[in-house]
Scaffold this motif. Structure first.
Motif, PDB file in Angstrom:
ATOM      1  N   LYS A 270      38.189 -19.006  29.026  1.00  0.00           N
ATOM      2  CA  LYS A 270      37.382 -19.168  27.818  1.00  0.00           C
ATOM      3  C   LYS A 270      38.007 -20.205  26.886  1.00  0.00           C
ATOM      4  CE  LYS A 270      35.693 -16.383  23.904  1.00  0.00           C
ATOM      5  NZ  LYS A 270      35.693 -15.008  23.335  1.00  0.00           N
ATOM      6  N   ASN A 271      39.322 -20.156  26.750  1.00  0.00           N
ATOM      7  CA  ASN A 271      40.007 -21.136  25.898  1.00  0.00           C
ATOM      8  C   ASN A 271      39.881 -22.552  26.459  1.00  0.00           C
ATOM      9  OD1 ASN A 271      40.771 -19.272  23.995  1.00  0.00           O
ATOM     10  ND2 ASN A 271      42.862 -19.036  24.756  1.00  0.00           N
ATOM     11  N   MET A 272      39.950 -22.683  27.788  1.00  0.00           N
ATOM     12  CA  MET A 272      39.712 -23.987  28.407  1.00  0.00           C
ATOM     13  C   MET A 272      38.338 -24.521  28.033  1.00  0.00           C
ATOM     14  SD  MET A 272      41.092 -23.497  32.306  1.00  0.00           S
ATOM     15  CE  MET A 272      40.250 -25.011  32.823  1.00  0.00           C
ATOM     16  N   ALA A 273      37.332 -23.637  28.135  1.00  0.00           N
ATOM     17  CA  ALA A 273      35.960 -24.043  27.844  1.00  0.00           C
ATOM     18  C   ALA A 273      35.799 -24.451  26.383  1.00  0.00           C
ATOM     19  CB  ALA A 273      35.001 -22.900  28.185  1.00  0.00           C
ATOM     20  N   LYS A 274      36.487 -23.762  25.497  1.00  0.00           N
ATOM     21  CA  LYS A 274      36.418 -24.117  24.074  1.00  0.00           C
ATOM     22  C   LYS A 274      36.950 -25.524  23.838  1.00  0.00           C
ATOM     23  CE  LYS A 274      36.901 -19.399  22.285  1.00  0.00           C
ATOM     24  NZ  LYS A 274      37.838 -18.435  21.681  1.00  0.00           N
ATOM     25  N   ARG A 275      38.038 -25.855  24.490  1.00  0.00           N
ATOM     26  CA  ARG A 275      38.605 -27.194  24.310  1.00  0.00           C
ATOM     27  C   ARG A 275      37.727 -28.256  24.960  1.00  0.00           C
ATOM     28  NH1 ARG A 275      43.290 -27.127  21.732  1.00  0.00           N
ATOM     29  NH2 ARG A 275      44.423 -25.144  21.663  1.00  0.00           N
ATOM     30  N   THR A 276      37.024 -27.872  26.023  1.00  0.00           N
ATOM     31  CA  THR A 276      36.110 -28.817  26.664  1.00  0.00           C
ATOM     32  C   THR A 276      35.015 -29.249  25.707  1.00  0.00           C
ATOM     33  OG1 THR A 276      36.520 -27.988  28.904  1.00  0.00           O
ATOM     34  CG2 THR A 276      34.404 -29.068  28.512  1.00  0.00           C
ATOM     35  N   THR A 277      34.516 -28.328  24.899  1.00  0.00           N
ATOM     36  CA  THR A 277      33.450 -28.676  23.950  1.00  0.00           C
ATOM     37  C   THR A 277      33.941 -29.681  22.912  1.00  0.00           C
ATOM     38  OG1 THR A 277      33.971 -26.779  22.517  1.00  0.00           O
ATOM     39  CG2 THR A 277      32.315 -26.439  24.240  1.00  0.00           C
ATOM     40  N   VAL A 278      35.251 -29.756  22.705  1.00  0.00           N
ATOM     41  CA  VAL A 278      35.830 -30.769  21.821  1.00  0.00           C
ATOM     42  C   VAL A 278      36.049 -32.069  22.575  1.00  0.00           C
ATOM     43  CG1 VAL A 278      37.802 -31.370  20.357  1.00  0.00           C
ATOM     44  CG2 VAL A 278      36.944 -29.014  20.386  1.00  0.00           C
TER      45      VAL A 278
ATOM     46  N   LYS B 229      35.233 -27.216  36.109  1.00  0.00           N
ATOM     47  CA  LYS B 229      34.104 -28.095  36.421  1.00  0.00           C
ATOM     48  C   LYS B 229      33.466 -28.630  35.142  1.00  0.00           C
ATOM     49  CE  LYS B 229      29.663 -28.265  38.857  1.00  0.00           C
ATOM     50  NZ  LYS B 229      28.674 -27.484  39.661  1.00  0.00           N
ATOM     51  N   SER B 230      33.338 -27.771  34.129  1.00  0.00           N
ATOM     52  CA  SER B 230      32.726 -28.213  32.868  1.00  0.00           C
ATOM     53  C   SER B 230      33.545 -29.324  32.229  1.00  0.00           C
ATOM     54  CB  SER B 230      32.588 -27.034  31.905  1.00  0.00           C
ATOM     55  OG  SER B 230      33.841 -26.592  31.407  1.00  0.00           O
ATOM     56  N   LEU B 231      34.876 -29.274  32.403  1.00  0.00           N
ATOM     57  CA  LEU B 231      35.733 -30.328  31.865  1.00  0.00           C
ATOM     58  C   LEU B 231      35.532 -31.627  32.638  1.00  0.00           C
ATOM     59  CD1 LEU B 231      38.052 -31.371  30.071  1.00  0.00           C
ATOM     60  CD2 LEU B 231      39.645 -30.474  31.791  1.00  0.00           C
ATOM     61  N   GLU B 232      35.577 -31.548  33.966  1.00  0.00           N
ATOM     62  CA  GLU B 232      35.452 -32.756  34.786  1.00  0.00           C
ATOM     63  C   GLU B 232      34.077 -33.409  34.617  1.00  0.00           C
ATOM     64  OE1 GLU B 232      36.099 -34.242  39.401  1.00  0.00           O
ATOM     65  OE2 GLU B 232      35.785 -32.123  38.972  1.00  0.00           O
ATOM     66  N   MET B 233      33.037 -32.594  34.549  1.00  0.00           N
ATOM     67  CA  MET B 233      31.674 -33.113  34.451  1.00  0.00           C
ATOM     68  C   MET B 233      31.242 -33.332  33.001  1.00  0.00           C
ATOM     69  SD  MET B 233      31.145 -33.281  37.638  1.00  0.00           S
ATOM     70  CE  MET B 233      29.435 -33.812  37.611  1.00  0.00           C
ATOM     71  N   ARG B 234      32.106 -32.942  32.060  1.00  0.00           N
ATOM     72  CA  ARG B 234      31.790 -33.044  30.632  1.00  0.00           C
ATOM     73  C   ARG B 234      30.478 -32.317  30.337  1.00  0.00           C
ATOM     74  NH1 ARG B 234      35.348 -36.742  28.610  1.00  0.00           N
ATOM     75  NH2 ARG B 234      34.180 -37.287  26.732  1.00  0.00           N
ATOM     76  N   ASP B 235      30.397 -31.103  30.870  1.00  0.00           N
ATOM     77  CA  ASP B 235      29.188 -30.289  30.792  1.00  0.00           C
ATOM     78  C   ASP B 235      29.380 -29.220  29.717  1.00  0.00           C
ATOM     79  OD1 ASP B 235      27.062 -28.522  31.155  1.00  0.00           O
ATOM     80  OD2 ASP B 235      27.036 -28.790  33.330  1.00  0.00           O
TER      81      ASP B 235
ATOM     82  N   ASP C  36      27.134 -27.343  28.255  1.00  0.00           N
ATOM     83  CA  ASP C  36      26.360 -26.130  28.519  1.00  0.00           C
ATOM     84  C   ASP C  36      27.122 -25.183  29.437  1.00  0.00           C
ATOM     85  OD1 ASP C  36      24.267 -26.971  26.942  1.00  0.00           O
ATOM     86  OD2 ASP C  36      23.125 -27.850  28.605  1.00  0.00           O
ATOM     87  N   LEU C  37      27.756 -25.728  30.477  1.00  0.00           N
ATOM     88  CA  LEU C  37      28.538 -24.892  31.395  1.00  0.00           C
ATOM     89  C   LEU C  37      29.749 -24.307  30.676  1.00  0.00           C
ATOM     90  CD1 LEU C  37      28.971 -23.768  34.216  1.00  0.00           C
ATOM     91  CD2 LEU C  37      30.128 -25.911  34.831  1.00  0.00           C
ATOM     92  N   ALA C  38      30.377 -25.100  29.812  1.00  0.00           N
ATOM     93  CA  ALA C  38      31.518 -24.594  29.042  1.00  0.00           C
ATOM     94  C   ALA C  38      31.095 -23.412  28.170  1.00  0.00           C
ATOM     95  CB  ALA C  38      32.101 -25.711  28.179  1.00  0.00           C
ATOM     96  N   ASN C  39      29.945 -23.526  27.536  1.00  0.00           N
ATOM     97  CA  ASN C  39      29.455 -22.421  26.700  1.00  0.00           C
ATOM     98  C   ASN C  39      29.111 -21.196  27.536  1.00  0.00           C
ATOM     99  OD1 ASN C  39      29.679 -23.742  24.201  1.00  0.00           O
ATOM    100  ND2 ASN C  39      27.703 -24.757  24.455  1.00  0.00           N
ATOM    101  N   GLN C  40      28.667 -21.438  28.759  1.00  0.00           N
ATOM    102  CA  GLN C  40      28.383 -20.325  29.669  1.00  0.00           C
ATOM    103  C   GLN C  40      29.659 -19.558  30.005  1.00  0.00           C
ATOM    104  OE1 GLN C  40      25.924 -21.339  33.120  1.00  0.00           O
ATOM    105  NE2 GLN C  40      27.087 -19.910  34.363  1.00  0.00           N
ATOM    106  N   VAL C  41      30.751 -20.292  30.201  1.00  0.00           N
ATOM    107  CA  VAL C  41      32.038 -19.654  30.468  1.00  0.00           C
ATOM    108  C   VAL C  41      32.461 -18.814  29.266  1.00  0.00           C
ATOM    109  CG1 VAL C  41      34.495 -20.053  30.895  1.00  0.00           C
ATOM    110  CG2 VAL C  41      32.781 -21.432  32.088  1.00  0.00           C
ATOM    111  N   ARG C  42      32.279 -19.362  28.082  1.00  0.00           N
ATOM    112  CA  ARG C  42      32.668 -18.639  26.873  1.00  0.00           C
ATOM    113  C   ARG C  42      31.886 -17.334  26.734  1.00  0.00           C
ATOM    114  NH1 ARG C  42      32.740 -23.151  22.132  1.00  0.00           N
ATOM    115  NH2 ARG C  42      33.344 -21.318  20.913  1.00  0.00           N
ATOM    116  N   ARG C  43      30.596 -17.386  26.996  1.00  0.00           N
ATOM    117  CA  ARG C  43      29.777 -16.176  26.892  1.00  0.00           C
ATOM    118  C   ARG C  43      30.127 -15.167  27.990  1.00  0.00           C
ATOM    119  NH1 ARG C  43      25.775 -20.173  26.010  1.00  0.00           N
ATOM    120  NH2 ARG C  43      25.078 -19.941  28.185  1.00  0.00           N
TER     121      ARG C  43
END
Length: 250
Positions: free
Chosen positions: A105-113, A39-45, A47-54
């Motif tokens: 977590k790795n997905m979320a890291k790439r989303t932040t990029v 979802k963080s990738l699709e919504m370009r969110d 904050d949500l990506a960082n939440q997944v990482r944590r």
């Protein structure tokens, strides 16, 4: 002596209940991580990506706690036959769930990029659909464990072919986008890694389902599962050896 045996059996049952409660909690966190990362990738969110990482730390902590508890049960209770299979299966399942957490977590890291880059067609939506299928497979795999339902577990194993097909389709789309415009290469590389992460999650879910088959029948599935990932034959983009199944990034 009879009362002592009943007491030991009752204590063992309580230990098993505690272990199984932890594996289900771990499974719930892994399901949420998959969908939140997609979802963080699709919504370009971001904050949500960082939440997944944590949130991955909670999955790791549960795996460590579960393994310690399982080791204690084996040492103190010396389970045999089907009881030992339960403990060993749960330990193996927890390892697969921990890897799913890492991959999310790795997905979320790439989303932040990727949020800093231009979107590539409808690939984010396709990746979310792929992630949704894996999340549903995981839910069914965990249900098959609770219900001791071998048929449901075998169905999950078969459905991994669909995930492989989704990955193959996305791989070809990424190649097309890169050939059409070299400026798409960096974003497509990141998206490919995300697709590969999701495909690997499907493999780990399949391993969980295989543990259910082992638990219910004492055997592994008779038919060797043939992967439908054909991308490794394409020398133009052989990326599978890089960051496909680990938590190698900071």
């Amino acid at each position: 002596m009879k009362e002592l045996k009943q007491h030991i059996a009752s204590a063992f049952d309580r230990d098993l209940e505690g272990i199984q409660a932890k594996i289900m909690k771990m499974g719930g966190l892994a399901e949420a991580a998959i969908m939140s990362a997609a979802k963080s990738l699709e919504m370009r969110d971001e904050d949500l990506a960082n939440q997944v990482r944590r949130g991955d730390a909670a999955i790791d902590a549960l795996e460590e706690s579960l393994n310690e508890e399982a080791a204690r049960v084996i040492a103190l209770r010396a389970p045999t036959a089907s009881d030992l299979r339960i403990v060993l299966s749960v330990m193996r399942m927890s390892a697969n769930l921990e890897r799913i957490g890492d991959l999310s977590k790795n997905m979320a890291k790439r989303t932040t990029v990727l949020v800093q880059m231009q979107q590539i067609g409808g690939t984010s939506q396709s990746l979310r659909r792929m992630a949704r299928e894996v999340e549903l497979m995981l839910k069914d795999a965990l249900d098959s464990y609770i219900q001791r339902d071998e048929a449901k577990a075998l169905d999950v194993i078969e459905r991994d072919r669909d995930v492989d097909q989704m990955y193959n389709t996305l791989f070809r789309e990424f190649l097309t986008f890169m050939l059409e415009d070299p400026r798409n290469i960096t974003a497509c590389m990141h998206l490919h890694f995300i697709a590969k992460n999701i495909e690997r999650m499907g493999d780990h879910v399949t391993s969980i389902a295989e543990q259910v088959v082992f638990l219910t029948s004492g055997r592994k599935p008779e038919d060797i599962r043939i992967k439908d990932d054909r991308t490794s034959t394409d020398a133009s983009l052989s990326l599978d050896v890089l960051d496909d199944d680990g938590d190698s990034e900071d």
